[in-house]
Design a protein around this motif. Structure first.
Motif, PDB file in Angstrom:
ATOM      1  N   TYR A   1       0.838  -1.155   0.008  1.00 51.72           N
ATOM      2  CA  TYR A   1       0.061  -0.210   0.166  1.00 51.72           C
ATOM      3  C   TYR A   1       0.758   1.275  -0.024  1.00 51.72           C
ATOM      4  N   PHE A   2       2.116   1.046   0.247  1.00 52.17           N
ATOM      5  CA  PHE A   2       2.899   2.179   0.402  1.00 52.17           C
ATOM      6  C   PHE A   2       2.606   3.407   1.250  1.00 52.17           C
ATOM      7  N   MET A   3       2.203   2.739   2.314  1.00 49.46           N
ATOM      8  CA  MET A   3       1.846   3.805   3.444  1.00 49.46           C
ATOM      9  C   MET A   3       2.185   3.025   4.872  1.00 49.46           C
ATOM     10  N   PRO A   4       2.518   3.941   5.895  1.00 48.23           N
ATOM     11  CA  PRO A   4       2.873   3.375   7.071  1.00 48.23           C
ATOM     12  C   PRO A   4       2.187   1.878   7.472  1.00 48.23           C
TER      13      PRO A   4
ATOM     14  N   LEU B   1      -5.401 -10.052   7.461  1.00 48.85           N
ATOM     15  CA  LEU B   1      -4.242  -9.066   7.265  1.00 48.85           C
ATOM     16  C   LEU B   1      -3.114  -9.955   6.909  1.00 48.85           C
ATOM     17  N   LEU B   2      -2.778 -10.888   7.930  1.00 49.04           N
ATOM     18  CA  LEU B   2      -1.378 -11.395   7.872  1.00 49.04           C
ATOM     19  C   LEU B   2      -1.649 -12.446   6.765  1.00 49.04           C
ATOM     20  N   LEU B   3      -2.713 -13.198   6.486  1.00 46.58           N
ATOM     21  CA  LEU B   3      -2.811 -13.775   5.282  1.00 46.58           C
ATOM     22  C   LEU B   3      -2.468 -13.108   4.021  1.00 46.58           C
ATOM     23  N   SER B   4      -3.231 -12.192   4.035  1.00 47.93           N
ATOM     24  CA  SER B   4      -3.032 -11.293   2.697  1.00 47.93           C
ATOM     25  C   SER B   4      -1.771 -10.727   2.454  1.00 47.93           C
ATOM     26  N   SER B   5      -0.990 -10.326   3.615  1.00 48.03           N
ATOM     27  CA  SER B   5       0.364  -9.914   3.467  1.00 48.03           C
ATOM     28  C   SER B   5       1.381 -10.695   3.072  1.00 48.03           C
TER      29      SER B   5
ATOM     30  N   ARG C   1       3.477 -10.742  -0.555  1.00 46.84           N
ATOM     31  CA  ARG C   1       4.761 -10.700  -0.153  1.00 46.84           C
ATOM     32  C   ARG C   1       4.982  -9.370   0.403  1.00 46.84           C
ATOM     33  N   ASP C   2       3.965  -8.762   1.168  1.00 46.99           N
ATOM     34  CA  ASP C   2       4.172  -7.405   1.874  1.00 46.99           C
ATOM     35  C   ASP C   2       4.699  -7.689   3.293  1.00 46.99           C
ATOM     36  N   PHE C   3       5.918  -7.930   3.453  1.00 46.29           N
ATOM     37  CA  PHE C   3       6.624  -8.541   4.599  1.00 46.29           C
ATOM     38  C   PHE C   3       6.822  -7.681   5.800  1.00 46.29           C
ATOM     39  N   PRO C   4       6.797  -6.266   5.539  1.00 49.33           N
ATOM     40  CA  PRO C   4       6.834  -5.177   6.722  1.00 49.33           C
ATOM     41  C   PRO C   4       5.351  -5.462   7.427  1.00 49.33           C
ATOM     42  N   VAL C   5       4.325  -5.845   6.821  1.00 49.72           N
ATOM     43  CA  VAL C   5       3.067  -5.942   7.588  1.00 49.72           C
ATOM     44  C   VAL C   5       3.188  -7.414   8.291  1.00 49.72           C
TER      45      VAL C   5
END
Lengths: 313, 265
Positions: A82-85, A268-272, A276-280
């Motif tokens: 999402y390119f946000m915090p 959210l964990l599953l979708s991240s 491959r949205d690893f920071p989340v």
């Protein structure tokens, strides 16, 4: 007091180790997030600037401390998708998971304690035998399948709730809780069956002790012996187990949120992980791991408070 | 075996698991229909004699699909338990027999790993390894090592000071020989119970992970993946989810009863 201090020390070391291990685990995953974020805008200069911004440059331990400092200040990095915090991506999700886990945990207690006592009270009867068989079957039902059954039965056939229509707790607390009741039941029923079984065998093993015979010999009825003498001893292992099972209900909600389309940390964990949205993903894993360790710490403290033998042994 | 058969839990577990394994074995060679064969004239049919568990949205026979999925889930569980058991035997055996600081460290690590919900650790491993049926076997296999190592270690440490081990030592047997030839056969009964509980956990974990889309991927079969597929047709074909879930429950229940009948938790 020294017991609590020692346990607190162990807790702090565990928290540091968990954060380090989680950080390292997500560092070994190959791939460059900048190509994904920039897409067709990719140029080496932009990628370089982005790496700077995402904190991907420098020594791995320096980056770990930066990340840890950010985490403690509530700024755990920037989401790749999402390119946000990360904090903004997670906003409101934690509440859903927290309410669901705590509600499930309360239901576990509500079901298991009376059930365990009844099974032990009526030992040897038909009621007990049937109860044990039913209990054994419920122990084997996966929470997500129970969730699917409830969706069909209460959602589609009886229309007590509309699957997928979760309203945020902030908007309408009563509606949110009513919707959560079904996922909470799905998480808690198998867990309650296990707890009831533990309580029953704990009571039955206490029943063979000398003090119980003495209590009977004074003319007490089975109920009176159970209530006044056995229960407080038999509850000790169960209380430890219940304190630790809050962590299990958090884990259970990771799966069951998916069944009921609840917008919580689990989904959210599953979708991240999928994106491959690893920071989340990293942030959620650390939060859940912290909760687990902290609950086990509380379980230790509570156990030693109600049973000083633990502290002295 | 004879003493086990007196136990009611063990007998019911043996019966359920036995029936499931026989169906799975037959299913590896033959199913009433091809699990992937579509039949446009028989979509979304309820259970009947032609289709025992009904058909799905493509007219595929659900019974054949469930049998195939149960086979896949069972094989994944077997591979998972095999990894956990093999490595667990090695680590638990060595640390239990030799003791020392390595034993302390490994047991502490094991304890901390066991404190975490396995689903969380499995998700982290899958994030690292990627999805797919081999990766789920590796991930779950790794996760099962600590509990096996712990059980083996406790049992080996118990056997270490018995007379027969001292005898073997006096006769000049080496550590490895004593550990693997003398001690291991004596801990088999305890191991059998933990293998059964291992299968129980492996089936549940595989089904959960594949249901979440983190395990077995299409077109590979598995009970968890079938269930997530079936959820989409809950209203029009509820039997799909029902029979798939029933197969999962029977596998978990059977292994759970077996383990309990052999004196496990």
């Amino acid at each position: 007091m020294s017991y609590v201090l020692k346990k607190t020390g162990v807790l702090l070391i565990s928290l540091v180790l968990i954060s380090l291990l989680t950080f390292l685990a997500f560092q070994v995953i190959p791939g460059d997030p900048t190509t994904k974020i920039l897409g067709t805008d990719y140029t080496p200069e932009r990628a370089e600037a982005l790496r700077e911004q995402l904190g991907l440059k420098g020594n791995i331990f320096v980056r770990y401390f930066q990340w840890l400092r950010g985490l403690l200040h509530g700024e755990p990095g920037i989401s790749y998708s999402y390119f946000m915090p990360v904090k903004d991506v997670m906003a409101g999700k934690m509440q859903v998971t927290a309410i669901l886990s705590i509600l499930s945990w309360l239901l576990v207690m509500l079901f298991s304690i009376p059930l365990g006592i009844i099974l032990a009270r009526f030992q040897g009867s038909h009621l007990e035998r049937t109860g044990i068989v039913v209990n054994q079957v419920f122990m084997a039902v996966p929470p997500f399948f129970l969730g699917i059954l409830f969706t069909y039965l209460f959602g589609l056939l009886l229309r007590w709730f509309t699957p997928g229509s979760y309203v945020s707790y902030a908007d309408d607390p009563a509606k949110a809780l009513a919707y959560m009741l079904f996922p909470a039941l799905a998480i808690s029923i198998p867990k309650a069956a296990k707890t009831a079984k533990l309580l029953r065998s704990s009571i039955l093993s206490e029943m063979n002790k000398d003090y119980v015979r003495t209590a009977y010999s004074r003319g007490n009825s089975r109920w009176a012996v159970l209530r006044d003498h056995v229960l407080r001893n038999a509850m000790l292992p169960v209380i430890t187990y219940l304190a630790m099972s809050l962590a299990d209900t958090v884990a259970g909600s990771i799966i069951v949120e998916q069944v009921f389309a609840l917008p919580g940390l689990g989904r959210l964990l599953l979708s991240s992980i999928g994106n491959r949205d690893f920071p989340v993903a990293q942030c959620i894993v650390v939060i859940i791991a912290f909760i687990v360790v902290f609950m086990n710490y509380l379980a230790d403290i509570v156990t030693q408070y109600i049973d000083p033998r633990v502290r002295l042994s | 075996m004879k003493q086990y058969l007196k136990n009611r839990n063990f007998r019911s577990g043996l019966l359920i698991t036995g029936i499931m394994i026989v169906i799975i074995l037959i299913g590896l060679l033959w199913t009433p229909y091809d699990p992937n064969a579509m039949d446009g004239s028989a979509k979304m049919q309820g259970p009947s004699f032609a289709h025992l568990f009904g058909t799905d949205n493509f007219g595929r026979d659900i019974f054949s699909r469930v049998v195939q999925g149960a086979g896949a889930t069972f094989l994944i569980a077997a591979a998972t338990v095999a990894i956990g058991l093999a490595v667990g035997l090695l680590i638990g055996g060595l640390t239990g027999y030799y003791g020392g600081w390595l034993d302390e460290v490994l047991m502490r690590v094991t304890d901390s790993i066991l404190a975490f919900p396995s689903i969380l650790l499995a998700l982290v491993l899958i994030a690292i390894l990627g999805k797919g049926k081999y990766n789920i076997i590796i991930a779950l296999g790794l996760l099962f090592i600590p509990s096996f190592a712990r059980i083996v270690r406790t049992e080996v440490a118990k056997q270490k000071n018995t007379d027969y081990v001292r005898n073997a030592k006096l006769m000049g047997a080496g550590g490895m020989r004593i550990l693997f030839i003398h001690i291991m056969p004596n801990i088999v009964p305890v191991l059998l119970s933990s293998v059964a509980i291992g299968f129980n956990n492996a089936v549940l974990s595989e089904a959960s992970m594949s249901y979440l889309g983190m395990g077995v991927q299409p077109p590979d079969p598995s009970l968890g993946r079938l269930l997530s597929e079936a959820q989409g047709y809950l209203f029009s074909a509820p039997w799909y989810a029902l029979f798939t879930g029933l197969a999962i429950i029977l596998l978990i229940l059977g292994f759970g009863l077996l383990s309990e009948g052999m004196g496990g938790e």
